[in-house]
Write a protein that holds these residues in place. Sequence first.
Motif, PDB file in Angstrom:
ATOM      1  N   MET A  67     -22.093  17.651  35.754  1.00  0.00           N
ATOM      2  CA  MET A  67     -22.297  19.036  36.188  1.00  0.00           C
ATOM      3  C   MET A  67     -21.051  19.882  35.946  1.00  0.00           C
ATOM      4  O   MET A  67     -21.131  21.007  35.442  1.00  0.00           O
ATOM      5  CB  MET A  67     -22.679  19.074  37.669  1.00  0.00           C
ATOM      6  N   MET A  68     -19.899  19.343  36.303  1.00  0.00           N
ATOM      7  CA  MET A  68     -18.654  20.098  36.122  1.00  0.00           C
ATOM      8  C   MET A  68     -18.361  20.325  34.645  1.00  0.00           C
ATOM      9  O   MET A  68     -18.003  21.440  34.238  1.00  0.00           O
ATOM     10  CB  MET A  68     -17.485  19.365  36.796  1.00  0.00           C
ATOM     11  N   VAL A  69     -18.526  19.285  33.844  1.00  0.00           N
ATOM     12  CA  VAL A  69     -18.287  19.413  32.408  1.00  0.00           C
ATOM     13  C   VAL A  69     -19.285  20.383  31.783  1.00  0.00           C
ATOM     14  O   VAL A  69     -18.943  21.178  30.903  1.00  0.00           O
ATOM     15  CB  VAL A  69     -18.362  18.037  31.721  1.00  0.00           C
ATOM     16  N   SER A  70     -20.541  20.345  32.266  1.00  0.00           N
ATOM     17  CA  SER A  70     -21.564  21.256  31.747  1.00  0.00           C
ATOM     18  C   SER A  70     -21.201  22.706  32.045  1.00  0.00           C
ATOM     19  O   SER A  70     -21.386  23.591  31.199  1.00  0.00           O
ATOM     20  CB  SER A  70     -22.930  20.920  32.354  1.00  0.00           C
ATOM     21  N   ALA A  71     -20.691  22.953  33.253  1.00  0.00           N
ATOM     22  CA  ALA A  71     -20.299  24.324  33.614  1.00  0.00           C
ATOM     23  C   ALA A  71     -19.165  24.807  32.716  1.00  0.00           C
ATOM     24  O   ALA A  71     -19.200  25.934  32.207  1.00  0.00           O
ATOM     25  CB  ALA A  71     -19.876  24.372  35.080  1.00  0.00           C
ATOM     26  N   PHE A  72     -18.168  23.968  32.506  1.00  0.00           N
ATOM     27  CA  PHE A  72     -17.043  24.343  31.638  1.00  0.00           C
ATOM     28  C   PHE A  72     -17.511  24.585  30.211  1.00  0.00           C
ATOM     29  O   PHE A  72     -17.140  25.583  29.578  1.00  0.00           O
ATOM     30  CB  PHE A  72     -15.979  23.244  31.667  1.00  0.00           C
ATOM     31  N   SER A  73     -18.346  23.685  29.698  1.00  0.00           N
ATOM     32  CA  SER A  73     -18.816  23.800  28.320  1.00  0.00           C
ATOM     33  C   SER A  73     -19.675  25.044  28.126  1.00  0.00           C
ATOM     34  O   SER A  73     -19.568  25.729  27.102  1.00  0.00           O
ATOM     35  CB  SER A  73     -19.615  22.550  27.933  1.00  0.00           C
ATOM     36  N   LEU A  74     -20.529  25.322  29.112  1.00  0.00           N
ATOM     37  CA  LEU A  74     -21.374  26.511  29.007  1.00  0.00           C
ATOM     38  C   LEU A  74     -20.524  27.776  29.012  1.00  0.00           C
ATOM     39  O   LEU A  74     -20.816  28.736  28.290  1.00  0.00           O
ATOM     40  CB  LEU A  74     -22.384  26.541  30.160  1.00  0.00           C
ATOM     41  N   CYS A  75     -19.462  27.766  29.804  1.00  0.00           N
ATOM     42  CA  CYS A  75     -18.546  28.912  29.818  1.00  0.00           C
ATOM     43  C   CYS A  75     -17.891  29.098  28.447  1.00  0.00           C
ATOM     44  O   CYS A  75     -17.714  30.233  27.983  1.00  0.00           O
ATOM     45  CB  CYS A  75     -17.477  28.725  30.888  1.00  0.00           C
ATOM     46  N   CYS A  76     -17.528  27.995  27.797  1.00  0.00           N
ATOM     47  CA  CYS A  76     -16.896  28.094  26.482  1.00  0.00           C
ATOM     48  C   CYS A  76     -17.805  28.797  25.486  1.00  0.00           C
ATOM     49  O   CYS A  76     -17.335  29.527  24.606  1.00  0.00           O
ATOM     50  CB  CYS A  76     -16.536  26.696  25.966  1.00  0.00           C
ATOM     51  N   GLY A  77     -19.094  28.578  25.622  1.00  0.00           N
ATOM     52  CA  GLY A  77     -20.014  29.163  24.669  1.00  0.00           C
ATOM     53  C   GLY A  77     -20.559  30.525  25.051  1.00  0.00           C
ATOM     54  O   GLY A  77     -20.859  31.338  24.172  1.00  0.00           O
ATOM     55  N   TYR A  78     -20.680  30.783  26.378  1.00  0.00           N
ATOM     56  CA  TYR A  78     -21.458  31.954  26.787  1.00  0.00           C
ATOM     57  C   TYR A  78     -20.789  32.860  27.813  1.00  0.00           C
ATOM     58  O   TYR A  78     -21.277  33.964  28.051  1.00  0.00           O
ATOM     59  CB  TYR A  78     -22.808  31.495  27.352  1.00  0.00           C
ATOM     60  N   ILE A 128     -29.337  21.209  37.036  1.00  0.00           N
ATOM     61  CA  ILE A 128     -28.585  21.857  35.961  1.00  0.00           C
ATOM     62  C   ILE A 128     -29.339  23.066  35.424  1.00  0.00           C
ATOM     63  O   ILE A 128     -28.740  24.078  35.038  1.00  0.00           O
ATOM     64  CB  ILE A 128     -28.264  20.848  34.822  1.00  0.00           C
ATOM     65  N   PHE A 129     -30.685  22.996  35.416  1.00  0.00           N
ATOM     66  CA  PHE A 129     -31.428  24.144  34.921  1.00  0.00           C
ATOM     67  C   PHE A 129     -31.395  25.296  35.927  1.00  0.00           C
ATOM     68  O   PHE A 129     -31.424  26.463  35.520  1.00  0.00           O
ATOM     69  CB  PHE A 129     -32.879  23.769  34.606  1.00  0.00           C
ATOM     70  N   PHE A 148     -19.875  23.222  39.914  1.00  0.00           N
ATOM     71  CA  PHE A 148     -20.040  24.225  38.864  1.00  0.00           C
ATOM     72  C   PHE A 148     -18.908  25.257  38.896  1.00  0.00           C
ATOM     73  O   PHE A 148     -18.359  25.631  37.858  1.00  0.00           O
ATOM     74  CB  PHE A 148     -21.387  24.927  39.020  1.00  0.00           C
ATOM     75  N   LEU A 149     -18.568  25.713  40.100  1.00  0.00           N
ATOM     76  CA  LEU A 149     -17.511  26.724  40.218  1.00  0.00           C
ATOM     77  C   LEU A 149     -16.150  26.157  39.852  1.00  0.00           C
ATOM     78  O   LEU A 149     -15.302  26.869  39.286  1.00  0.00           O
ATOM     79  CB  LEU A 149     -17.499  27.294  41.635  1.00  0.00           C
ATOM     80  N   SER A 150     -15.922  24.887  40.136  1.00  0.00           N
ATOM     81  CA  SER A 150     -14.661  24.258  39.728  1.00  0.00           C
ATOM     82  C   SER A 150     -14.570  24.197  38.206  1.00  0.00           C
ATOM     83  O   SER A 150     -13.500  24.437  37.624  1.00  0.00           O
ATOM     84  CB  SER A 150     -14.560  22.848  40.318  1.00  0.00           C
TER      85      SER A 150
END
Length: 351
Positions: free
Chosen positions: A66-77, A151-152, A211-213
């Motif tokens: 979850m944490m990695v997904s939040a960071f990765s999504l931020c990188c893209g969007y 996650i969704f 997610f916020l972290s």
Amino acid sequence: MDKIISSLQSIEVYKERYGALDGLRAYASIGIVMMHVLSNISVKPTNCYLTTQLIPFFTDFVLLFMMVSAFSLCCGYYERMKTGTIKPNDFYKKRYSRILPYFALLCLLDILISPSLNSFYEIYANLTLCFGLLPYARISVIGVGWFLGVIFLFYLLFPFFVFMTDNKRRAWLSLGVSVAFAWIATIYSFNSELLVPKIGRNNIIYCSPLFLSGGLVYLYRQWLSRFVTKNSIVSLLATLAITLFFFMLPDVRKTNIGHLLAEVVLYTIWLIYAIGSKDKVLNNRVVCYLGKISMEIYLAHMVIFRAVERLHIENFITDADVLYWFTTILVLVGVVTFAHVVKFYILRRFN
């Protein structure tokens, strides 16, 4: 001119690549497979620290996802959402096309193996990808898919997430509010009809600090990445020390919120190290490949385990420890093969 600059900045951010994140995803997916094989295998291996403490802990690697997904999504969007250079249609279409075809195939396989009316109801909920909105849902069809439900929901709330992390000060405030909300929700029931006033990791409120972290690490990513790169040995030793300290304090993790906060700290440290690390353990061809299919491995591994289970390997291998490790390797090989064929050949037009 400002719009052009913003667009260029968005493109630049979108191209950010942190290869070691694939390493985190790869090892997390392998750990989850090891944990589920241990939990479900009929003949248990010998009791030791590895099988009674370490491998069972791997169940919480979904929180790392979850944490990695939040960071990765931020990188893209993140920047594109903030500047309005991406349309909701493009964002959500990408999310559905990335997840739904593979998940739908697994659901279809599940109902073919165990057809029932209840399974049909659950599959319908699964295919919306919005089943995380159901209160206290216990969906058995692709049971590990509960992670997708959470996650969704994060994807659905991503524009609001960008608002909450619009600047560093607001992001820290949002993290504090989310921790307090998660703590309250673990000790107080907002529904008097519930016997157990407790939420867990299948609830977006409980997972919001993760997610916020990930979002906070994104906001500080450039400074953190440079620091870790310049101080690689110190960063590695500090990461190892904090990890060891985490496992030496089991009492802190006895409470629901204590467990969550401890893992938020641990996984944040791992994420920080990963975005600046040049370590070959986290960034090599094998783990990068596995990291790219980590979600597929996670979703399908129990389907493959059930297939391996029907081979009744225990009839041929009498040593319980050998049986466990052989079964784990067989499941890993099977699920990697399955994920590769389905993602890169059968469903490649959706990727």
